[in-house]
Scaffold this motif. Structure first.
Motif, PDB file in Angstrom:
ATOM      1  N   ILE A  39       0.840  -1.202   0.000  1.00  0.00           N
ATOM      2  CA  ILE A  39       0.000   0.000   0.000  1.00  0.00           C
ATOM      3  C   ILE A  39       0.873   1.249   0.000  1.00  0.00           C
ATOM      4  CG2 ILE A  39      -1.750   1.295   1.279  1.00  0.00           C
ATOM      5  CD1 ILE A  39      -2.670  -1.411   2.469  1.00  0.00           C
ATOM      6  N   PHE A  40       1.923   1.224   0.818  1.00  0.00           N
ATOM      7  CA  PHE A  40       2.826   2.377   0.928  1.00  0.00           C
ATOM      8  C   PHE A  40       3.483   2.689  -0.418  1.00  0.00           C
ATOM      9  CE2 PHE A  40       6.767   4.581   1.854  1.00  0.00           C
ATOM     10  CZ  PHE A  40       6.381   5.494   2.829  1.00  0.00           C
TER      11      PHE A  40
ATOM     12  N   HIS B 159       3.133   6.128  -2.329  1.00  0.00           N
ATOM     13  CA  HIS B 159       4.344   6.907  -2.576  1.00  0.00           C
ATOM     14  C   HIS B 159       4.454   7.276  -4.061  1.00  0.00           C
ATOM     15  CE1 HIS B 159       8.323   8.452  -1.640  1.00  0.00           C
ATOM     16  NE2 HIS B 159       8.806   7.798  -2.703  1.00  0.00           N
ATOM     17  N   THR B 160       4.152   6.320  -4.937  1.00  0.00           N
ATOM     18  CA  THR B 160       4.200   6.586  -6.375  1.00  0.00           C
ATOM     19  C   THR B 160       3.141   7.612  -6.758  1.00  0.00           C
ATOM     20  OG1 THR B 160       4.964   4.325  -6.793  1.00  0.00           O
ATOM     21  CG2 THR B 160       4.065   5.534  -8.662  1.00  0.00           C
ATOM     22  N   LEU B 161       1.946   7.482  -6.201  1.00  0.00           N
ATOM     23  CA  LEU B 161       0.869   8.424  -6.490  1.00  0.00           C
ATOM     24  C   LEU B 161       1.246   9.823  -6.045  1.00  0.00           C
ATOM     25  CD1 LEU B 161      -2.019   9.005  -7.442  1.00  0.00           C
ATOM     26  CD2 LEU B 161      -2.832   8.313  -5.178  1.00  0.00           C
ATOM     27  N   LYS B 162       1.873   9.925  -4.887  1.00  0.00           N
ATOM     28  CA  LYS B 162       2.300  11.238  -4.385  1.00  0.00           C
ATOM     29  C   LYS B 162       3.306  11.875  -5.335  1.00  0.00           C
ATOM     30  CE  LYS B 162       5.446  11.662  -1.243  1.00  0.00           C
ATOM     31  NZ  LYS B 162       6.218  11.627   0.027  1.00  0.00           N
ATOM     32  N   GLY B 163       4.290  11.091  -5.769  1.00  0.00           N
ATOM     33  CA  GLY B 163       5.308  11.615  -6.675  1.00  0.00           C
ATOM     34  C   GLY B 163       4.722  12.057  -8.007  1.00  0.00           C
TER      35      GLY B 163
ATOM     36  N   GLN C 177      -0.060  12.777   3.644  1.00  0.00           N
ATOM     37  CA  GLN C 177      -0.580  12.607   4.999  1.00  0.00           C
ATOM     38  C   GLN C 177      -1.009  11.156   5.244  1.00  0.00           C
ATOM     39  OE1 GLN C 177      -0.533  15.383   7.187  1.00  0.00           O
ATOM     40  NE2 GLN C 177      -0.657  13.610   8.547  1.00  0.00           N
ATOM     41  N   MET C 178      -1.616  10.541   4.228  1.00  0.00           N
ATOM     42  CA  MET C 178      -1.989   9.136   4.346  1.00  0.00           C
ATOM     43  C   MET C 178      -0.743   8.259   4.422  1.00  0.00           C
ATOM     44  SD  MET C 178      -4.426   6.913   1.771  1.00  0.00           S
ATOM     45  CE  MET C 178      -3.157   6.754   0.522  1.00  0.00           C
ATOM     46  N   GLU C 179       0.283   8.644   3.686  1.00  0.00           N
ATOM     47  CA  GLU C 179       1.549   7.920   3.685  1.00  0.00           C
ATOM     48  C   GLU C 179       2.185   7.919   5.077  1.00  0.00           C
ATOM     49  OE1 GLU C 179       4.982   7.947   0.322  1.00  0.00           O
ATOM     50  OE2 GLU C 179       4.751   9.791   1.477  1.00  0.00           O
ATOM     51  N   ASN C 180       2.033   9.025   5.799  1.00  0.00           N
ATOM     52  CA  ASN C 180       2.577   9.105   7.167  1.00  0.00           C
ATOM     53  C   ASN C 180       1.921   8.078   8.085  1.00  0.00           C
ATOM     54  OD1 ASN C 180       4.237  11.180   6.387  1.00  0.00           O
ATOM     55  ND2 ASN C 180       2.945  12.812   7.226  1.00  0.00           N
TER      56      ASN C 180
ATOM     57  N   VAL D 162      -7.907  15.164   6.892  1.00  0.00           N
ATOM     58  CA  VAL D 162      -6.509  15.435   7.267  1.00  0.00           C
ATOM     59  C   VAL D 162      -6.381  15.507   8.784  1.00  0.00           C
ATOM     60  CG1 VAL D 162      -4.692  17.188   7.232  1.00  0.00           C
ATOM     61  CG2 VAL D 162      -5.833  16.533   5.105  1.00  0.00           C
ATOM     62  N   ARG D 163      -7.363  16.156   9.442  1.00  0.00           N
ATOM     63  CA  ARG D 163      -7.343  16.230  10.911  1.00  0.00           C
ATOM     64  C   ARG D 163      -7.376  14.838  11.530  1.00  0.00           C
ATOM     65  NH1 ARG D 163     -10.736  15.781  14.901  1.00  0.00           N
ATOM     66  NH2 ARG D 163     -12.525  15.423  13.535  1.00  0.00           N
ATOM     67  N   LYS D 164      -8.197  13.965  10.952  1.00  0.00           N
ATOM     68  CA  LYS D 164      -8.282  12.598  11.476  1.00  0.00           C
ATOM     69  C   LYS D 164      -6.975  11.828  11.243  1.00  0.00           C
ATOM     70  CE  LYS D 164     -13.305  12.234  10.796  1.00  0.00           C
ATOM     71  NZ  LYS D 164     -14.386  11.529  10.068  1.00  0.00           N
ATOM     72  N   LEU D 165      -6.393  11.992  10.059  1.00  0.00           N
ATOM     73  CA  LEU D 165      -5.123  11.307   9.766  1.00  0.00           C
ATOM     74  C   LEU D 165      -4.016  11.776  10.698  1.00  0.00           C
ATOM     75  CD1 LEU D 165      -5.234  11.364   5.843  1.00  0.00           C
ATOM     76  CD2 LEU D 165      -5.384   9.325   7.287  1.00  0.00           C
ATOM     77  N   GLU D 166      -3.991  13.082  10.954  1.00  0.00           N
ATOM     78  CA  GLU D 166      -2.977  13.617  11.865  1.00  0.00           C
ATOM     79  C   GLU D 166      -3.179  13.075  13.278  1.00  0.00           C
ATOM     80  OE1 GLU D 166      -3.507  17.783  11.379  1.00  0.00           O
ATOM     81  OE2 GLU D 166      -2.081  17.940   9.701  1.00  0.00           O
ATOM     82  N   ALA D 167      -4.462  12.943  13.675  1.00  0.00           N
ATOM     83  CA  ALA D 167      -4.747  12.402  15.011  1.00  0.00           C
ATOM     84  C   ALA D 167      -4.294  10.952  15.113  1.00  0.00           C
ATOM     85  CB  ALA D 167      -6.250  12.513  15.301  1.00  0.00           C
TER      86      ALA D 167
END
Length: 674
Positions: free
Chosen positions: A41-42, A46-50, A66-69, A117-122
């Motif tokens: 999945i990572f 990562h490829t999608l982000k790039g 953020q999802m990658e983190n 994004v708030r949920k992912l950060e949490a």
């Protein structure tokens, strides 16, 4: 750098990566400790982000980062996988898919994703996910709008063709209303007395548990005067206001038209991209080094043009074959035979180019089943078999929505809740099987579940109430014939309103859609043990193999896929049963259908022969013997539509142009046997 030349490829690869993430997230939920899945999945994320950053879509790249983190924290064992965490990741995937779709229709790919994004950060920080709600109630200012997907559009289009009117109704309760759920239930009761409810917002579950403020919207289908409906609703106490607006199909279809228009513009402006984006180039180079096969993406519109040109070539090929036979010129015959062999190979290649694995449709269902299982509070396992089965792209594009409804129907009305299943001695987890396989020139798709099955008595009761059948017919119907009644327009036996599978305006649409593709759909059930829907589809819709036959001076084509065999039957072997001429075909009583009579073909003289020529055809387990004057032989023909003015011709599915220039009508054996 000019990026427009890479846009189509970016969109295609983004969809592939998102689908890969979706599938692997579902696997991760089953195996939460398997870090190999997390790594897969990572890599896709990562490829999608790039790719997104390279193309300049910063919002897309930022959310993916953020999802990658979160994924990185999972694979480093800083946080553990749970269903609630995956819900948030799936929510971010929904936003990413929406961004990609925005880009594909000419948009900028921007979207308000602050909440996810708030949920992912949490999650990344290891803190609890706080959902901003007020007593479980939604912010209605931006949540009450009714949204329609392709399935909803198909239903609305179908019911409008049948003379129904479709309205959006906004109901506002008095701020002093205490029993909001009871008032909404009374509104629904009134509506059901005058028509059918397609969907509501908030959903029925939230209305029942009062997870809404003081207003809700409903999509309503009816033939009665809306003024009467409005007055009936306003008679309910504590109803403050009712607004009814006629639903315009253009409103629903506007976004789809915009998508198609942008695709056509891009297709006209760009050549097919044969290279990857810079961000993905390194991975593509590695893949190419490991494999000798090379591929190129081709716009489906170009394949359609190629197919249309080849169809004309097939017609001309038949004409040349006819001329060659008439002239009996050896060199011409040799040349035509060689051209026939070469064009047959070309035909096979073109058809194979258009074949697509059905998993492009099936891969959307695991995620859908997961979501609906949670909404319905049911435990359901989806099993998929034969996803590698291939179908023509034109069929693939059309079959998705009918299958969506069949699966929704299986989940909502078929599979019982866990406590009910346990009380019946069943496992608490229900099973839905989705299976595809080839058989001859057809593909079969089955949707099978081990739920409650169809209640024969309830179906008959509703069919009689709706005057679909008479009391006399009901007395002689077999179980299977009773089950087929659920495909009647507006038929529903549901006792509880549901947004999942619609309100009795779905299965007739499913049947119409599948039959428009040259296919059939049937249902079988064992009460208490489950139901199976079977869909039969042709491999391709354009070029088919047929048996040409003659009725006096007229020529007809019978698809080989429907034929068991041809035979010559002596007149002494013809019998009568129930005022029907029949023959004994290998121990089975088969009815004779005289095509001359069915199609009103004038007979010039009495037939003095001692027998008849018949074609034995099949539909499922039913047989019929079609009586013809003579056989011409097998041939591949191009299937042409009869046009908009001849859509309801009995037992004729289309026409073709033969080698001698004559037009031959193509028989619909399913309609004849029916």
């Amino acid at each position: 750098m000019e990026m427009n030349q890479y846009l189509d490829l970016f969109i295609d690869e983004s969809r592939e990566h998102l689908q890969n993430i979706n599938e692997n997230l579902l696997e991760l939920e089953k195996n939460p400790t398997n870090l190999a899945i997390v790594n897969e999945i990572f890599r896709s994320a990562h490829t999608l982000k790039g790719m997104s950053a390279t193309m300049g879509y910063e919002d897309l790249a930022s959310l993916t980062h953020q999802m990658e983190n979160v994924l990185d924290a999972i694979r480093n064992k800083k946080i553990e996988v749970s269903s609630s965490i995956l819900d948030v990741v799936f929510q971010s995937i929904d936003d990413l898919e929406a961004m990609v779709e925005s880009i594909s229709t000419g948009g900028d790919g921007k979207r308000n994703v602050s909440e996810v994004v708030r949920k992912l950060e949490a999650i990344e920080k290891g803190t609890d996910i706080v959902v901003e709600e007020t007593n479980g109630q939604e912010n209605q200012s931006d949540q009450l709008t009714l949204q329609y997907d392709d399935y909803d559009y198909a239903v609305i289009e179908q019911v409008k063709e049948q003379g129904f009117n479709v309205y959006e109704i906004k109901v506002e309760l008095s701020p002093s209303c205490i029993l909001k759920a009871a008032r909404s239930f009374m509104v629904f009761e009134v509506l059901e007395q005058h028509g059918e409810i397609l969907k509501s917002n908030p959903s029925v579950d939230k209305l029942e548990t009062e997870q809404f403020n003081y207003a809700f919207n409903v999509t309503f289908i009816t033939k009665v005067d809306v003024g009467n409906v409005k007055n009936a609703i306003l008679k309910i106490s504590e109803i403050q206001n009712v607004e009814m607006t006629s639903l315009d199909l253009n409103k629903i279809n506007q976004e789809n038209e915009q998508k198609e228009a942008m695709k056509e513009i891009e297709a006209a402006k760009q050549e097919v991209a044969a290279t990857a984006t810079p961000a993905a180039q390194e991975q593509n180079n590695k893949a190419a080094a490991q494999s000798n096969s090379k591929t190129i993406r081709v716009n489906i519109e170009r394949l359609d043009i190629l197919m249309n040109l080849f169809e004309e070539l097939v017609i001309d090929r038949g004409r040349l074959e006819q001329i060659s036979r008439d002239l009996s010129h050896s060199e011409l015959q040799e040349t035509v035979e060689r051209m026939t062999r070469v064009s047959s190979d070309l035909q096979s290649i073109i058809l194979n180019m258009r074949m697509v694995p059905i998993d492009t449709v099936f891969n959307r269902f695991p995620r859908m089943v997961r979501q609906l299982s949670k909404e319905l509070n049911k435990k359901i396992e989806l099993q998929i078999f034969g996803a590698e089965t291939e179908l023509d792209r034109t069929v693939i594009d059309e079959i998705g929505d009918p299958l969506v409804h069949l699966i929704r129907n299986a989940l909502d009305h078929g599979i019982e809740k866990p406590d009910v299943r346990l009380a019946k001695g069943k496992p608490e987890t229900g099973t839905v099987e989705l299976k595809a396989y080839h058989s001859g020139n057809h593909v079969f798709i089955e949707v099978k579940e081990d739920g409650a099955g169809i209640n024969r008595d309830k179906v008959l009761e509703k069919a009689l109430k709706n005057k679909i059948i008479t009391e006399q017919q009901a007395a002689i119907l077999t179980d299977k014939q009773v089950y087929e009644l659920i495909f009647a327009s507006g038929f529903s036996t549901a006792e509880v309103l549901s947004d999942i599978s619609g309100r009795g305006v779905g299965l007739d649409v499913v049947k119409s859609k599948i039959e428009s593709l040259g296919g059939t759909v049937s249902v079988d059930s064992i009460f208490g043990h489950g139901t199976t829907f079977s869909v039969q589809l042709p491999l391709t819709l354009s070029i088919i193999s047929v048996m040409l036959v003659e009725l006096q001076k007229e020529k007809y084509a019978i698809p080989l896929s429907s034929i068991i065999e041809t035979a010559f039957i002596k007149k002494t072997e013809i019998m009568s049963a129930h005022n029907q001429k029949v023959i004994d075909f290998r121990g089975k009583v088969v009815p004779l259908l005289y095509l001359n009579d069915l199609f009103n073909v004038p007979v010039e003289m009495d037939d003095q022969t001692d027998g008849i020529s018949v074609v034995i055809v099949r539909k499922g387990d039913k047989l019929a013997a079609l009586v013809v004057d003579s056989f011409i032989g097998q041939q591949e023909i191009v299937l042409k539509s009869l046009g908009n003015y001849l859509t309801n011709v009995f037992a004729i599915s289309g026409a073709t142009i033969l080698g001698d220039g004559q037009v031959a009508l193509i028989l619909d054996c399913n309609a004849l046997i029916k």
